[in-house]
Design a protein around this motif. Structure first.
Motif, PDB file in Angstrom:
ATOM      1  N   GLN A   1      23.426  21.513  24.910  1.00  0.00           N
ATOM      2  CA  GLN A   1      24.349  20.840  24.263  1.00  0.00           C
ATOM      3  C   GLN A   1      24.498  19.693  25.237  1.00  0.00           C
ATOM      4  OE1 GLN A   1      27.729  23.130  23.537  1.00  0.00           O
ATOM      5  NE2 GLN A   1      27.003  23.893  21.523  1.00  0.00           N
ATOM      6  N   HIS A   2      24.930  19.506  26.059  1.00  0.00           N
ATOM      7  CA  HIS A   2      25.045  18.211  27.127  1.00  0.00           C
ATOM      8  C   HIS A   2      24.872  18.778  28.658  1.00  0.00           C
ATOM      9  CE1 HIS A   2      29.165  19.304  27.339  1.00  0.00           C
ATOM     10  NE2 HIS A   2      29.265  18.613  28.276  1.00  0.00           N
TER      11      HIS A   2
ATOM     12  N   GLU B   1      19.271  13.056  33.679  1.00  0.00           N
ATOM     13  CA  GLU B   1      18.670  12.238  32.643  1.00  0.00           C
ATOM     14  C   GLU B   1      17.211  12.964  31.886  1.00  0.00           C
ATOM     15  OE1 GLU B   1      19.715   9.679  31.209  1.00  0.00           O
ATOM     16  OE2 GLU B   1      21.567   9.843  32.416  1.00  0.00           O
TER      17      GLU B   1
ATOM     18  N   ALA C   1      18.160  15.733  29.801  1.00  0.00           N
ATOM     19  CA  ALA C   1      19.028  15.452  28.596  1.00  0.00           C
ATOM     20  C   ALA C   1      17.672  14.772  27.636  1.00  0.00           C
ATOM     21  CB  ALA C   1      19.706  14.273  28.867  1.00  0.00           C
ATOM     22  N   ARG C   2      16.485  14.228  28.251  1.00  0.00           N
ATOM     23  CA  ARG C   2      15.688  13.582  27.347  1.00  0.00           C
ATOM     24  C   ARG C   2      14.627  14.728  27.016  1.00  0.00           C
ATOM     25  NH1 ARG C   2      11.302  11.618  30.649  1.00  0.00           N
ATOM     26  NH2 ARG C   2      12.940  11.159  32.046  1.00  0.00           N
TER      27      ARG C   2
ATOM     28  N   ALA D   1      15.859  17.672  26.246  1.00  0.00           N
ATOM     29  CA  ALA D   1      16.450  18.222  25.092  1.00  0.00           C
ATOM     30  C   ALA D   1      16.728  17.799  23.867  1.00  0.00           C
ATOM     31  CB  ALA D   1      18.002  18.640  25.756  1.00  0.00           C
ATOM     32  N   GLU D   2      16.522  16.426  23.975  1.00  0.00           N
ATOM     33  CA  GLU D   2      16.496  15.618  22.910  1.00  0.00           C
ATOM     34  C   GLU D   2      15.316  15.589  21.998  1.00  0.00           C
ATOM     35  OE1 GLU D   2      19.729  11.947  24.381  1.00  0.00           O
ATOM     36  OE2 GLU D   2      17.599  11.472  23.901  1.00  0.00           O
ATOM     37  N   VAL D   3      14.197  15.548  22.755  1.00  0.00           N
ATOM     38  CA  VAL D   3      12.936  15.576  22.044  1.00  0.00           C
ATOM     39  C   VAL D   3      12.715  17.084  21.512  1.00  0.00           C
ATOM     40  CG1 VAL D   3      10.465  15.845  22.851  1.00  0.00           C
ATOM     41  CG2 VAL D   3      11.783  14.212  24.028  1.00  0.00           C
ATOM     42  N   ASP D   4      12.943  18.064  22.095  1.00  0.00           N
ATOM     43  CA  ASP D   4      13.078  19.505  21.436  1.00  0.00           C
ATOM     44  C   ASP D   4      13.724  19.446  20.162  1.00  0.00           C
ATOM     45  OD1 ASP D   4      12.861  21.279  24.547  1.00  0.00           O
ATOM     46  OD2 ASP D   4      11.372  20.387  23.333  1.00  0.00           O
ATOM     47  N   ASP D   5      14.965  18.854  20.109  1.00  0.00           N
ATOM     48  CA  ASP D   5      16.002  18.833  18.939  1.00  0.00           C
ATOM     49  C   ASP D   5      15.467  18.017  17.710  1.00  0.00           C
ATOM     50  OD1 ASP D   5      17.890  20.471  20.193  1.00  0.00           O
ATOM     51  OD2 ASP D   5      19.347  18.907  20.856  1.00  0.00           O
ATOM     52  N   GLU D   6      14.749  16.981  18.413  1.00  0.00           N
ATOM     53  CA  GLU D   6      13.959  16.083  17.179  1.00  0.00           C
ATOM     54  C   GLU D   6      12.896  16.755  16.511  1.00  0.00           C
ATOM     55  OE1 GLU D   6      15.280  11.912  19.240  1.00  0.00           O
ATOM     56  OE2 GLU D   6      13.148  12.567  18.819  1.00  0.00           O
TER      57      GLU D   6
END
Length: 100
Positions: free
Chosen positions: A45-46, A87, A90-91, A93-98
């Motif tokens: 989540q973060h 960082e 976080a990067r 995790a964002e890629v996987d979520d998208e």
């Protein structure tokens, strides 16, 4: 005092390891009892860095990875490395979520 400031940190860091891959974070820790935690990046989540007065004096920080089920901390990294790791996770995790 010597045990807590010299011996304990050395033993603790020798029994703690982590690995970040493209799909998960793998954390192992323990001395007599080993804990092995795998966190899928899609569940992150973060991510945050933590530092206190003693860590700041030695330019150290911890990375805390928070999921809905709880959190895992990677302790006592060099401040610059902790920020870079935060960082990076976080990067990823964002890629996987998208992608979902």
């Amino acid at each position: 005092f010597i045990i807590y400031t010299i011996i304990a940190p050395n033993v603790y860091m020798n029994v703690y390891s982590y690995e970040v891959t493209d799909t998960q974070i793998d954390v192992q820790r323990g001395l007599f009892i080993w804990y092995h935690t795998k966190i899928p990046l899609v569940k992150v989540q973060h991510v945050e860095t933590l530092t206190g007065p003693v860590f700041r004096k030695f330019d150290l920080a911890s990375v805390k990875i928070i999921t809905a089920a709880g959190s895992v901390e990677i302790p006592a990294l060099v401040q610059r490395d902790a920020e870079a790791l935060r960082e990076y996770i976080a990067r990823l995790a964002e890629v996987d979520d998208e992608d979902e």
